[in-house]
Design a protein around this motif. Sequence first.
Motif, PDB file in Angstrom:
ATOM      1  N   GLY A 145      -0.836  10.693  87.069  1.00  0.00           N
ATOM      2  CA  GLY A 145      -0.416  10.032  85.831  1.00  0.00           C
ATOM      3  C   GLY A 145      -1.573   9.342  85.129  1.00  0.00           C
ATOM      4  O   GLY A 145      -1.708   9.394  83.899  1.00  0.00           O
ATOM      5  N   THR A 146      -2.417   8.712  85.904  1.00  0.00           N
ATOM      6  CA  THR A 146      -3.562   7.981  85.340  1.00  0.00           C
ATOM      7  C   THR A 146      -4.477   8.930  84.574  1.00  0.00           C
ATOM      8  O   THR A 146      -4.949   8.615  83.472  1.00  0.00           O
ATOM      9  CB  THR A 146      -4.358   7.326  86.495  1.00  0.00           C
ATOM     10  OG1 THR A 146      -3.463   6.504  87.233  1.00  0.00           O
ATOM     11  CG2 THR A 146      -5.517   6.513  85.987  1.00  0.00           C
ATOM     12  N   HIS A 192       1.464  -0.578  83.161  1.00  0.00           N
ATOM     13  CA  HIS A 192       0.725  -0.263  84.393  1.00  0.00           C
ATOM     14  C   HIS A 192      -0.766  -0.275  84.040  1.00  0.00           C
ATOM     15  O   HIS A 192      -1.148   0.002  82.889  1.00  0.00           O
ATOM     16  CB  HIS A 192       1.159   1.136  84.837  1.00  0.00           C
ATOM     17  CG  HIS A 192       0.692   1.548  86.188  1.00  0.00           C
ATOM     18  ND1 HIS A 192      -0.556   2.053  86.420  1.00  0.00           N
ATOM     19  CD2 HIS A 192       1.325   1.555  87.391  1.00  0.00           C
ATOM     20  CE1 HIS A 192      -0.684   2.350  87.702  1.00  0.00           C
ATOM     21  NE2 HIS A 192       0.448   2.057  88.319  1.00  0.00           N
ATOM     22  N   ASP A 207       4.194   6.422  78.449  1.00  0.00           N
ATOM     23  CA  ASP A 207       3.917   6.538  79.883  1.00  0.00           C
ATOM     24  C   ASP A 207       5.271   6.715  80.566  1.00  0.00           C
ATOM     25  O   ASP A 207       6.028   5.753  80.727  1.00  0.00           O
ATOM     26  CB  ASP A 207       3.211   5.266  80.380  1.00  0.00           C
ATOM     27  CG  ASP A 207       3.058   5.271  81.905  1.00  0.00           C
ATOM     28  OD1 ASP A 207       3.508   6.234  82.559  1.00  0.00           O
ATOM     29  OD2 ASP A 207       2.492   4.293  82.428  1.00  0.00           O
ATOM     30  N   GLN A 265       7.854   6.434  85.413  1.00  0.00           N
ATOM     31  CA  GLN A 265       9.075   6.035  86.126  1.00  0.00           C
ATOM     32  C   GLN A 265      10.325   6.622  85.494  1.00  0.00           C
ATOM     33  O   GLN A 265      11.435   6.333  85.940  1.00  0.00           O
ATOM     34  CB  GLN A 265       9.194   4.503  86.165  1.00  0.00           C
ATOM     35  CG  GLN A 265       8.058   3.816  86.889  1.00  0.00           C
ATOM     36  CD  GLN A 265       7.972   4.195  88.369  1.00  0.00           C
ATOM     37  OE1 GLN A 265       8.965   4.585  88.988  1.00  0.00           O
ATOM     38  NE2 GLN A 265       6.778   4.098  88.936  1.00  0.00           N
ATOM     39  N   HIS A 289       4.296  13.685  90.931  1.00  0.00           N
ATOM     40  CA  HIS A 289       4.577  13.465  92.363  1.00  0.00           C
ATOM     41  C   HIS A 289       5.659  12.416  92.594  1.00  0.00           C
ATOM     42  O   HIS A 289       5.888  11.994  93.720  1.00  0.00           O
ATOM     43  CB  HIS A 289       3.295  13.060  93.094  1.00  0.00           C
ATOM     44  CG  HIS A 289       2.642  11.818  92.556  1.00  0.00           C
ATOM     45  ND1 HIS A 289       2.987  10.565  92.986  1.00  0.00           N
ATOM     46  CD2 HIS A 289       1.680  11.646  91.605  1.00  0.00           C
ATOM     47  CE1 HIS A 289       2.244   9.671  92.336  1.00  0.00           C
ATOM     48  NE2 HIS A 289       1.438  10.308  91.483  1.00  0.00           N
ATOM     49  N   LYS A 290       6.304  11.950  91.511  1.00  0.00           N
ATOM     50  CA  LYS A 290       7.381  10.964  91.715  1.00  0.00           C
ATOM     51  C   LYS A 290       8.712  11.692  91.480  1.00  0.00           C
ATOM     52  O   LYS A 290       9.154  12.423  92.344  1.00  0.00           O
ATOM     53  CB  LYS A 290       7.196   9.789  90.759  1.00  0.00           C
ATOM     54  CG  LYS A 290       5.851   9.048  90.962  1.00  0.00           C
ATOM     55  CD  LYS A 290       5.763   7.822  90.077  1.00  0.00           C
ATOM     56  CE  LYS A 290       4.357   7.294  89.924  1.00  0.00           C
ATOM     57  NZ  LYS A 290       4.109   6.101  90.711  1.00  0.00           N
TER      58      LYS A 290
HETATM   59  C1  LIG Z   1       4.403   3.137  85.040  1.00  0.00           C
HETATM   60  C2  LIG Z   1       3.303   3.900  85.740  1.00  0.00           C
HETATM   61  N1  LIG Z   1       2.302   4.400  85.005  1.00  0.00           N
HETATM   62  C3  LIG Z   1       1.310   5.102  85.563  1.00  0.00           C
HETATM   63  C4  LIG Z   1       1.262   5.329  86.913  1.00  0.00           C
HETATM   64  C5  LIG Z   1       0.079   6.040  87.487  1.00  0.00           C
HETATM   65  O1  LIG Z   1       0.395   7.239  88.105  1.00  0.00           O
HETATM   66  P1  LIG Z   1      -0.595   7.846  89.197  1.00  0.00           P
HETATM   67  O2  LIG Z   1      -0.525   6.955  90.377  1.00  0.00           O
HETATM   68  O3  LIG Z   1      -0.065   9.228  89.438  1.00  0.00           O
HETATM   69  O4  LIG Z   1      -1.954   7.864  88.596  1.00  0.00           O
HETATM   70  C6  LIG Z   1       2.281   4.819  87.723  1.00  0.00           C
HETATM   71  C7  LIG Z   1       2.243   5.012  89.184  1.00  0.00           C
HETATM   72  O5  LIG Z   1       2.575   4.177  89.969  1.00  0.00           O
HETATM   73  C8  LIG Z   1       3.319   4.085  87.119  1.00  0.00           C
HETATM   74  O6  LIG Z   1       4.323   3.567  87.844  1.00  0.00           O
END
Ligand SMILES: Cc1ncc(COP(=O)(O)O)c(C=O)c1O
Length: 382
Positions: free
Chosen positions: A72-73, A97, A174, A177, A199-200
């Motif tokens: 996600g990042t 986040h 984003d 969740q 992966h979630k």
């Molecule tokens: C709201 C939110 N944004 C972004 C991310 C980042 O995802 P990743 O850990 O796959 O980089 C997360 C992961 O915990 C998240 O909960």
Amino acid sequence: MIYLDNAATSWPKPPAVLAAMRDFAENWAANPDRSCHRMGIESGQRIAQARALLSDLLRAPDASRIVFALNGTDALNIALKGFLNDGDHVVTTSYEHNSVGRPLAGLERAGRISVTRIAPQDDLTLSPDAIRRACTDRTRLVAVTAASNVFGAMNDLPGLALAAHDAGAAILVDAAQAVGFMDIDVAAAALDMVAFPCHKGLYGPMGAGALYVRPGLDLRPLREGGTGTRSESETHPEEMPYRLEAGTPNAHGLAGLAAGLAFLRETGLERVRERERALALAFSERLAGVPGVTIFTGRNQDAQAGIVTLRIHDMASQDVAAAIDSRYGIAVRGGLHCAPGAHRFLGTFPDGAVRVSFGYFNSENDAETAARAISEISRAAL
Ligand SMILES: Cc1ncc(COP(=O)(O)O)c(C=O)c1O
């Protein structure tokens, strides 16, 4: 182990995901689309299948607008750094986040952009009117979470998109969740970019993320190099998705993701939502009235992810999480959950809180056992 840390990554994965990854590794794990032998073609087809299923899930107008990323990042960085120009103003929330917060803060500190951060309302959702008020003539982007990873309250995406567009800005969501839980229709909600891990709620393995970019919006690529297409050209291809994808992808992971998306399609978002919400609600209800336990979630059950965040007296959240693991065999997450602003808003900064996050594979017994564990820890601390 009772796994209640699904907001970090879902576990277990559906058996079909593990089977697909194993089949891929054993039979088809050639470099996708680079070679025209059968293994390369089959490998590419697994990725095309994942892209098509994801495109259907989001009701994207065209599967080529789905770009695969590392997580996600990474997807958020591709969006933010590929879209923003020097001098832009961005409106975001105070409870993002770090995957959104840190890239924006980095650009802001470098003097390249300016940022306005909006707090949630009392019900823990974001107000489209607050977005409208924060936008200026220079606002080019509204970057907001679909659902907080700390308190789980889901936002009104069409309303937020409208507010951004009325101000002449694009919207980046984003959806970490929310994807695989909330019905996200990128076309109907008029979303410009949606970034998320795979992966979630999509049940893929770690190492996979994705970004949707609406047709007509061209992002600058962060990475350039091999794509297996237009090899004669000295410059990176302009067409999507290769424009934003370079190098050998996580084909093992994407083969698993395709199976995860097929599982989700068979199961249905509604069933996933109902199960996770019912478990979160049963857990919270069991804890209501337990002395010393404070619960933080959104106020509207119909707009709530399966996340319950809590504190026990003034006990350190990491100590509580460690005790739940060692004494009861339950996995939950303490601390700030990479979202310090969310904890500042709740008044739980700097120690954070204990986040209990339910997944489709949890049972009522898991919720009951976890509630009993929390209640025993709390009573013992009186
Ligand atoms: C709201 C939110 N944004 C972004 C991310 C980042 O995802 P990743 O850990 O796959 O980089 C997360 C992961 O915990 C998240 O909960």
